[in-house]
Write a protein that holds these residues in place. Structure first.
Motif, PDB file in Angstrom:
ATOM      1  N   ILE A   1      44.669  11.532  11.964  1.00  0.00           N
ATOM      2  CA  ILE A   1      45.868  12.268  11.565  1.00  0.00           C
ATOM      3  C   ILE A   1      46.366  13.124  12.733  1.00  0.00           C
ATOM      4  N   ASP A   2      45.434  13.747  13.457  1.00  0.00           N
ATOM      5  CA  ASP A   2      45.785  14.647  14.553  1.00  0.00           C
ATOM      6  C   ASP A   2      44.807  14.469  15.697  1.00  0.00           C
ATOM      7  N   PRO A   3      45.156  13.670  16.708  1.00  0.00           N
ATOM      8  CA  PRO A   3      44.219  13.384  17.792  1.00  0.00           C
ATOM      9  C   PRO A   3      43.886  14.598  18.651  1.00  0.00           C
ATOM     10  N   THR A   4      44.670  15.670  18.572  1.00  0.00           N
ATOM     11  CA  THR A   4      44.321  16.859  19.352  1.00  0.00           C
ATOM     12  C   THR A   4      43.169  17.624  18.694  1.00  0.00           C
TER      13      THR A   4
ATOM     14  N   VAL B   1      43.326  19.944  16.539  1.00  0.00           N
ATOM     15  CA  VAL B   1      43.608  21.331  16.153  1.00  0.00           C
ATOM     16  C   VAL B   1      43.624  21.454  14.631  1.00  0.00           C
TER      17      VAL B   1
ATOM     18  N   ILE C   1      40.138  21.947  13.559  1.00  0.00           N
ATOM     19  CA  ILE C   1      39.722  23.329  13.836  1.00  0.00           C
ATOM     20  C   ILE C   1      40.263  24.260  12.757  1.00  0.00           C
TER      21      ILE C   1
ATOM     22  N   TYR D   1      32.438  24.624  16.398  1.00  0.00           N
ATOM     23  CA  TYR D   1      32.889  25.236  15.146  1.00  0.00           C
ATOM     24  C   TYR D   1      32.053  24.782  13.950  1.00  0.00           C
TER      25      TYR D   1
ATOM     26  N   GLU E   1      54.433  13.413  13.498  1.00  0.00           N
ATOM     27  CA  GLU E   1      53.660  14.635  13.785  1.00  0.00           C
ATOM     28  C   GLU E   1      52.574  14.364  14.815  1.00  0.00           C
ATOM     29  N   ARG E   2      51.916  13.236  14.665  1.00  0.00           N
ATOM     30  CA  ARG E   2      50.800  12.883  15.543  1.00  0.00           C
ATOM     31  C   ARG E   2      51.297  12.708  16.980  1.00  0.00           C
TER      32      ARG E   2
ATOM     33  N   ARG F   1      52.206  16.038  18.489  1.00  0.00           N
ATOM     34  CA  ARG F   1      51.000  16.788  18.888  1.00  0.00           C
ATOM     35  C   ARG F   1      50.481  16.282  20.231  1.00  0.00           C
ATOM     36  N   ASN F   2      50.489  14.975  20.413  1.00  0.00           N
ATOM     37  CA  ASN F   2      49.999  14.431  21.682  1.00  0.00           C
ATOM     38  C   ASN F   2      50.922  14.799  22.841  1.00  0.00           C
TER      39      ASN F   2
ATOM     40  N   ALA G   1      50.294  18.343  23.592  1.00  0.00           N
ATOM     41  CA  ALA G   1      48.991  18.507  24.248  1.00  0.00           C
ATOM     42  C   ALA G   1      49.157  18.329  25.754  1.00  0.00           C
TER      43      ALA G   1
ATOM     44  N   TYR H   1      46.818  20.383  28.436  1.00  0.00           N
ATOM     45  CA  TYR H   1      46.281  19.776  29.658  1.00  0.00           C
ATOM     46  C   TYR H   1      46.911  20.323  30.935  1.00  0.00           C
TER      47      TYR H   1
ATOM     48  N   LEU I   1      41.882  35.023  20.040  1.00  0.00           N
ATOM     49  CA  LEU I   1      40.952  33.903  20.069  1.00  0.00           C
ATOM     50  C   LEU I   1      40.092  33.980  21.322  1.00  0.00           C
TER      51      LEU I   1
ATOM     52  N   LYS J   1      38.005  31.475  22.587  1.00  0.00           N
ATOM     53  CA  LYS J   1      37.906  30.267  23.410  1.00  0.00           C
ATOM     54  C   LYS J   1      39.284  29.855  23.949  1.00  0.00           C
TER      55      LYS J   1
ATOM     56  N   GLU K   1      40.681  26.613  22.263  1.00  0.00           N
ATOM     57  CA  GLU K   1      41.294  26.815  20.953  1.00  0.00           C
ATOM     58  C   GLU K   1      42.644  27.528  21.101  1.00  0.00           C
TER      59      GLU K   1
ATOM     60  N   LEU L   1      45.212  24.933  22.119  1.00  0.00           N
ATOM     61  CA  LEU L   1      45.466  24.018  21.004  1.00  0.00           C
ATOM     62  C   LEU L   1      46.335  24.706  19.952  1.00  0.00           C
ATOM     63  N   ARG L   2      46.012  25.977  19.667  1.00  0.00           N
ATOM     64  CA  ARG L   2      46.762  26.683  18.632  1.00  0.00           C
ATOM     65  C   ARG L   2      48.171  27.030  19.121  1.00  0.00           C
TER      66      ARG L   2
ATOM     67  N   GLU M   1      50.083  23.986  18.629  1.00  0.00           N
ATOM     68  CA  GLU M   1      50.356  23.813  17.200  1.00  0.00           C
ATOM     69  C   GLU M   1      51.476  24.745  16.738  1.00  0.00           C
TER      70      GLU M   1
END
Lengths: 231, 351
Positions: free
Chosen positions: A149-152, A154, A157, A198, B146-147, B150-151, B154, B159, B240, B242, B245, B248-249, B252
């Motif tokens: 669903i979400d390859p990252t 997150v 997490i 986690y 969505e996927r 997200r990539n 990312a 990255y 946060l 880390k 994280e 990533l957040r 997001e």
């Protein structure tokens, strides 16, 4: 070390006895998920449980049928009710047609997040709705489904942040484009390592990678390596 | 729950009916299109619309800019599906997608994710990627859209990280994303001039007006999304521990903004200023723009107006004036009224 082992269905489809036998030779295996993915397998497995020697497993769980095809919901529920109370019962949300019935299981009910073939339980929001409906349920994080669903990762997490106290076990495998459970590939290993920190140190790892007998040890090592506990 | 635009309308005691009608028209058309494609659901692709449908600004004369976004194994059947999808869409939206080939085709996520800047990032690829972020909506299987988003994010956020500062403070503004957003805006503006040259100014009027309004709005969305870590981050993001994280957040957080229309995101920021004049300048003028696009006769005049007659054409001239009010409102928002935007643009937006 986290308890680790296979879901019997990953090693021997529809044959729990062989799925158990194949794992007995590996001393590092101390967890198992008895799997009745097809509802036709359920009664036979439930009947066999009193005679199974599961003493070497520190952790045992049970995977309920993923769909209702030959049995109705109430029959499946009654069969699952016979399982030892300490065993989490891993369930796909789509069989939970009568929520009031399944709420009787309380914490025994263990909800699994779903892959993109399904229509519920896939995302954080969808899991929130499920846990609202089943407030005592525990959680099986399927990292392969989450990654699909979400390859990252997150989303995984965030699921762990929000439902971490409910976490009962992980399902671990790579998941192919058609929902097939595969041994961990390189990109899956990289993605899963992102969330290892986690996961509670004592959270059981249930491997769903479909592997031949000669690949079992290698897959255990791979999964153990990816999810190595922080000491 | 009222939208940011609705809250501004209430605060100003005004009525941006064209914006509201466009929103309703969009929901209606998206609903019809989704229903028409419901049997084409697939785990590996999503039919995605951009343009006015993606921005929530559809009018009667809108076309449907769409692509088959594939995020999975290739299959020759996808080409057949594209034809079927095109037929079903054209049954509901008569206007053609246009000659560039950017839409009505298969788009493979691989190029969107891996060819960001560099020699393999074509104009078409850049356009598709930025539109996916800023003004897209899924007609089927939204999880695939969505996927892919997200990539892509990312790449931009997770990255691509700066050298860590001596103070240990994390980089909150993703430079890679910001640079691509700016690059796309300048590309759109340059492409406008290029198309006018190639097409001898055919369709000049409507392209000019769109550049002044909706294309500029995409740039504004991109800036606000790039600044999301400063503008919209919840307090717990900075706490946060880390780094992984955190990034990533942050990605997001930006991803969540890809589900917000550019106009709504702009409205959120305007709401923070409590400046009614700015709100009026921006949204009343944009409402006027959408009102013209929704009026077939006015739209046709815009499409036909000649460059040499532009200032004498009432429709074009009034929209040009409105676009200047829009620009003035946005400029004041960024450089005068908002507490954070001026320094963000100064520190990150130019050098």
């Amino acid at each position: 070390m986290r308890p680790i082992g296979f879901s019997t269905g990953a090693l021997a489809k529809g044959d729990f006895a062989t799925g158990l036998l194949l794992q007995r030779v590996f001393v590092q295996i101390d967890a198992v998920e008895l799997s009745a993915l097809r509802d036709g397998e359920l009664a036979g497995l439930v009947d066999a449980i009193p005679d199974l020697d599961l003493s070497r497993f520190a952790y045992v769980s049970f995977h309920a049928p993923s769909r209702l095809q030959t049995l109705d919901e109430e029959t499946v529920f009654e069969l699952l009710l016979r399982l030892p109370e300490s065993w989490p019962i891993v369930v796909h949300p789509e069989i939970l047609r009568t929520p009031a019935l399944w709420r009787e299981l309380g914490r025994r009910l263990c909800l699994e997040n779903m892959d993109n073939r399904k229509t519920s339980g896939r995302t954080l929001d969808e899991l929130r709705q499920l846990f609202d409906a089943f407030p005592e349920a525990t959680f099986c994080l399927d990292v392969g489904h989450a990654r699909q669903i979400d390859p990252t990762m997150v989303s995984a997490i965030l699921m762990l942040r929000e439902f971490g106290e409910r976490l009962r076990q992980l399902h671990v495998s790579d998941v192919g484009p058609r929902g097939d459970h595969l041994p961990l590939g390189a990109t899956a290993r990289s993605a899963f390592s992102r969330i290892a920190a986690y996961i509670a140190d004592d959270c059981p790892l249930i491997i769903e990678s479909i592997v031949a007998a000669e690949q079992i040890e290698r897959e255990i090592e791979t999964v153990s390596s990816v999810f190595a506990s922080e000491q | 729950m009222p939208t940011a635009i609705e809250l501004l309308e209430t605060r100003l005691g005004t009525d941006w009916s064209a914006i509201r009608r466009a929103r309703a028209q969009t929901e209606s058309l998206v609903g019809d299109l989704s229903s028409a494609l419901v049997d084409l659901h697939d785990a590996a692709f999503s039919v995605v619309v951009t343009g006015s449908l993606g921005r929530g600004e559809a009018t009667e004369g809108s076309d449907a800019d769409w692509v088959l976004l594939v995020d999975g194994p290739s299959d020759p059947a996808h080409a057949l599906l594209v034809r079927e999808i095109g037929t079903r869409i054209s049954n509901l939206v008569a206007k053609d997608v246009g000659p560039t080939g950017t839409f009505g085709d298969i788009v493979d996520s691989h190029q969107l994710v891996h060819y960001i800047a560099g020699t393999r990032d074509s104009n078409e690829n850049l356009t598709r990627r930025i539109l996916l972020l800023s003004e897209s909506r899924a007609l089927t299987n939204p999880l695939v859209r969505e996927r892919v988003i997200r990539n892509v994010l990312a790449r931009y956020v997770v990255y691509d990280r700066s050298v860590q500062s001596r103070s240990g403070r994390r980089q909150v503004i993703p430079h890679f994303l910001l640079n691509d957003v700016v690059r796309y805006w300048r590309t759109m503006a340059s492409d406008y001039a290029s198309k006018m040259w190639e097409r001898r100014r055919q369709g000049w009027g409507i392209r000019n007006v769109k550049l002044r309004f909706s294309r500029k709005l995409l740039f504004i969305w991109g800036l606000l999304a790039s600044f999301a870590g400063e503008l919209f981050a919840p307090p717990e993001l900075r706490q946060l521990e880390k780094d992984d994280e955190f990034y990533l957040r942050l990605a997001e957080l930006i991803r969540e903004l890809t589900d917000v229309t550019p106009l709504d995101l702009l409205a959120r920021v305007v709401l923070e200023t409590e400046d009614n004049d700015i709100a009026d300048a921006i949204f009343t003028s944009y409402d006027q723009f959408l009102a013209v696009l929704a009026d077939n006769e006015a739209r046709m005049k815009l499409e036909a107006v000649r460059f040499e007659e532009s200032l004498d054409d009432a429709t074009y001239a009034s929209l040009r004036d409105a676009s200047q009010r829009f620009r003035e409102g946005v400029t004041r928002l960024f450089f005068d009224a908002h507490p954070a935007l001026k320094s963000l643009v100064r520190d990150f937006g130019v050098f």
